[in-house]
Motif scaffolding. Sequence first.
Motif, short mmCIF file in Angstrom:
data_model
loop_
_atom_site.label_atom_id
_atom_site.label_comp_id
_atom_site.label_asym_id
_atom_site.label_seq_id
_atom_site.Cartn_x
_atom_site.Cartn_y
_atom_site.Cartn_z
N ALA A 31 0.84 -1.20 0.00
CA ALA A 31 0.00 0.00 0.00
C ALA A 31 0.87 1.25 0.00
O ALA A 31 0.58 2.23 -0.70
CB ALA A 31 -0.93 -0.01 1.21
N TYR A 68 -0.28 -6.14 -3.33
CA TYR A 68 -1.33 -5.89 -2.35
C TYR A 68 -2.45 -6.92 -2.47
O TYR A 68 -2.90 -7.49 -1.46
CB TYR A 68 -1.90 -4.48 -2.54
CG TYR A 68 -2.85 -4.07 -1.44
CD1 TYR A 68 -2.37 -3.48 -0.28
CD2 TYR A 68 -4.21 -4.31 -1.54
CE1 TYR A 68 -3.23 -3.12 0.75
CE2 TYR A 68 -5.08 -3.96 -0.52
CZ TYR A 68 -4.59 -3.36 0.62
OH TYR A 68 -5.44 -3.02 1.64
N PHE A 120 -6.53 2.01 -0.44
CA PHE A 120 -5.52 1.34 0.36
C PHE A 120 -5.62 1.75 1.83
O PHE A 120 -5.52 0.91 2.73
CB PHE A 120 -4.11 1.67 -0.16
CG PHE A 120 -3.74 0.94 -1.42
CD1 PHE A 120 -4.23 -0.32 -1.70
CD2 PHE A 120 -2.86 1.52 -2.32
CE1 PHE A 120 -3.87 -0.99 -2.86
CE2 PHE A 120 -2.49 0.86 -3.48
CZ PHE A 120 -3.00 -0.40 -3.75
#
Length: 242
Positions: free
Chosen positions: A136, A144, A189
Amino acid sequence: MIRGSESDSWSRLGPLTFDEGTTAQAQVYARLRDALISGYFRPGEEISLRRASTALGTSVTPVREALRQLESDGGLEVFGGNRVLRVPVLSEAELIDIRDIRINLESLAAAQALDGIGPSQMRLISNACAVMQRAADTGDADLYLESNWRFHSLIYRAAARPILMGVIERMWLRVGPLIRLAVTAPNHFGRSMESHRAAELALRKRDASALQAAIIRDISDAASDLGRTLCDYGPAKVAGKA
């Protein structure tokens, strides 16, 4: 800035190193399943039997069987007069259904997983969360999403409910490709990591209610971003048709 390479999805598949004791078809299925869940392929993208077998470094036979199973599980669909195999393009109604199913089943699995998570499993879960945070921070969408699935699956599998886990996997199969597009949503994120850190803390405290709340918040926030992705792009653009 969000980084992620859609152009090399096939090269990231393999080649596979096959393990003894497990069939080639099972290993190919697991690799393709995880690739779909992690958003290697976008909604509407065609999945070629020969291209997949080349990328995985195996014959077409185990790949053909794996693709058939993925179609049966809802991760792929036959489309058009030429019966092309492609990643499904979900409707808004389908997204809502999947969100509601995920909230109920994943919160159940998470609560039941607490007794099965010992120190070694907790280290793996914490490591997955740490990798997600690094991804992130650097905007690495590919890493991710891979770590996101690892984090959740480590928790749910600890519940030792294989049928429940199978249904959860099929839901992720359906939304994984769209999540790959939704990570570009503002602060995706940041909000996602808040939920994952809260889930990790709840696991350490053995707090089932807090764990369920964190899982539900994560699913709900992701569903909102997925819905906006459909609205912003439209089904044709999401499928790469416009």
